[in-house]
Design a protein around this motif. Structure first.
Motif, PDB file in Angstrom:
ATOM      1  N   CYS A 255       0.817  -1.222   0.000  1.00 32.43           N
ATOM      2  CA  CYS A 255       0.000   0.000   0.000  1.00 32.43           C
ATOM      3  C   CYS A 255       0.846   1.265   0.000  1.00 32.43           C
ATOM      4  O   CYS A 255       0.318   2.369  -0.130  1.00 32.43           O
ATOM      5  CB  CYS A 255      -0.944   0.012   1.200  1.00 32.43           C
ATOM      6  SG  CYS A 255      -0.118   0.257   2.786  1.00 32.43           S
ATOM      7  N   GLY A 256       2.169   1.137   0.164  1.00 29.47           N
ATOM      8  CA  GLY A 256       3.048   2.299   0.134  1.00 29.47           C
ATOM      9  C   GLY A 256       3.638   2.677   1.476  1.00 29.47           C
ATOM     10  O   GLY A 256       4.370   3.665   1.580  1.00 29.47           O
ATOM     11  N   LYS A 257       3.361   1.888   2.523  1.00 29.06           N
ATOM     12  CA  LYS A 257       3.851   2.220   3.866  1.00 29.06           C
ATOM     13  C   LYS A 257       5.370   2.315   3.919  1.00 29.06           C
ATOM     14  O   LYS A 257       5.927   3.287   4.445  1.00 29.06           O
ATOM     15  CB  LYS A 257       3.405   1.155   4.898  1.00 29.06           C
ATOM     16  CG  LYS A 257       1.941   0.889   4.998  1.00 29.06           C
ATOM     17  CD  LYS A 257       1.620  -0.025   6.161  1.00 29.06           C
ATOM     18  CE  LYS A 257       2.367  -1.334   6.184  1.00 29.06           C
ATOM     19  NZ  LYS A 257       2.016  -2.242   5.073  1.00 29.06           N
ATOM     20  N   THR A 258       6.046   1.307   3.396  1.00 27.65           N
ATOM     21  CA  THR A 258       7.504   1.277   3.488  1.00 27.65           C
ATOM     22  C   THR A 258       8.128   2.376   2.636  1.00 27.65           C
ATOM     23  O   THR A 258       9.114   3.006   3.039  1.00 27.65           O
ATOM     24  CB  THR A 258       8.038  -0.104   3.081  1.00 27.65           C
ATOM     25  OG1 THR A 258       7.560  -1.083   4.025  1.00 27.65           O
ATOM     26  CG2 THR A 258       9.558  -0.134   3.095  1.00 27.65           C
ATOM     27  N   THR A 259       7.561   2.644   1.459  1.00 30.32           N
ATOM     28  CA  THR A 259       8.085   3.737   0.635  1.00 30.32           C
ATOM     29  C   THR A 259       7.932   5.071   1.347  1.00 30.32           C
ATOM     30  O   THR A 259       8.843   5.913   1.337  1.00 30.32           O
ATOM     31  CB  THR A 259       7.359   3.783  -0.718  1.00 30.32           C
ATOM     32  OG1 THR A 259       7.563   2.548  -1.404  1.00 30.32           O
ATOM     33  CG2 THR A 259       7.881   4.918  -1.578  1.00 30.32           C
TER      34      THR A 259
END
Length: 332
Positions: A59-63
């Motif tokens: 979902c984009g959390k780490t980015t």
């Protein structure tokens, strides 16, 4: 989600923002297209505050976390620290990374098996040229709960338990005396019996050192036990945020409701259909509408918002402390 939170007393008022994302976008090339990994995010972390960033894998959390750490540069928007935009010059970035430290989810992978505990914790202080190295390492290990610290100096990672290895990783971050920890799934690889100890450690560090933290997790139960506020992320954007008790006891966004439904205490299980859409092909309208149980059940049509769900994009949520959700159905 447990019946009572294990947090120590949270800050009584909302603190000024220490670390902030402002209209942040991060894109990557993907098969001739642009993948919008972070697609308009506003997020603020106050002094002494713990914020949980929650969502499915991909979902984009780490980015978003890597961008806040200065490891990725935004396509547009900005990261702000202490009220100033992040400077990506090498000297300024080195100073910034001393203040904002990463704690990885896999201590086995993040620790060099050929380095002793002392060498692992001393690496950061050596890079930054800190004086009194032995004292710095001892203090960091003690704060991380490895006492007496000199008993661990000459041990190697394989000689430690999983919980002890994670404490070494945390000690490595603490050795630089940071103001913010960014913890990416900090207890995901640990046994259930050890998870509570590491969460209690993070809370104690907040209480004793005034540390702020962004805890990246897919586990809403973890968010309940450790965070002051929670931000729920879907397909590159925060879709619901607010005080953790308010969001997790009365979720307004169907995606948050679905994530909560997998917890044992949930009275009703919501099974989401399909996988999150390709970030190179983000749907029109509400980005969640293709998987939304409220739309699929006909409740959105009954409320007269089904057309909006399929065609009208929602505004990017601002970085405010009150509960909010980007959902046409929740707005009625």
């Amino acid at each position: 989600m447990t019946e009572t939170r294990t947090t120590e007393e949270a800050p009584a008022t909302t603190s000024p923002s220490l670390l902030e994302a402002r209209d942040l976008h991060v894109e990557f090339p993907s098969r001739g297209r642009r993948a919008r990994a972070v697609d308009g995010v506003n997020l603020a972390i106050g002094e002494g505050e713990i914020v949980a960033l929650v969502g499915e894998s991909g979902c984009g959390k780490t980015t978003l976390a890597r961008t806040l750490l200065g490891l990725e540069r935004p396509t547009s928007g900005e990261v702000r620290y202490g009220g100033a935009a992040l400077d990506y010059g090498s000297k300024a970035l080195k100073a910034y990374r001393r203040q904002v430290q990463l704690v990885l989810q896999d201590p086995t992978g993040s620790l060099n098996p050929r380095h002793t505990v002392y060498e692992a914790v001393a690496e950061g202080p050596r890079i930054h040229g800190l004086a009194d190295e032995r004292e710095v390492v001892s203090t960091a290990l003690s704060r991380a709960g490895l006492r007496p610290p000199d008993r661990f100096f000459l041990r190697y990672p394989h000689e430690l338990s999983g919980g002890q290895r994670q404490r070494v990783v945390i000690a490595g971050a603490l050795a630089l005396n940071p103001r913010v920890l960014v913890a990416d799934e900090p207890v995901a690889s640990l046994d259930a019996s050890v998870r509570g100890e590491i969460l209690a450690l993070l809370l104690r560090l907040r209480s004793e050192l005034g540390l702020s933290a962004l805890v990246v997790t897919h586990d809403l139960g973890l968010a309940w036990n450790i965070a002051d506020r929670v931000a729920v992320m879907y397909l590159g954007r925060i879709v619901e945020s607010g005080p953790v008790e308010q969001v997790l006891t009365a979720p307004r966004h169907p995606y948050t409701q679905a994530l909560l439904s997998v917890l044992p205490e949930s009275p009703e299980r919501v099974v989401l259909t399909g996988e999150p859409p390709d970030p190179t092909r983000i749907p029109g309208g509400c980005r969640f509408h293709a998987r939304c149980q409220v739309l699929a059940s006909g409740r959105a049509a009954e409320a007269g918002v089904d057309g909006k769900c399929r065609s009208q994009p929602l505004d990017v949520l601002p970085a405010v402390p009150v509960a909010q959700a980007a959902c046409h159905y929740a707005e009625i």
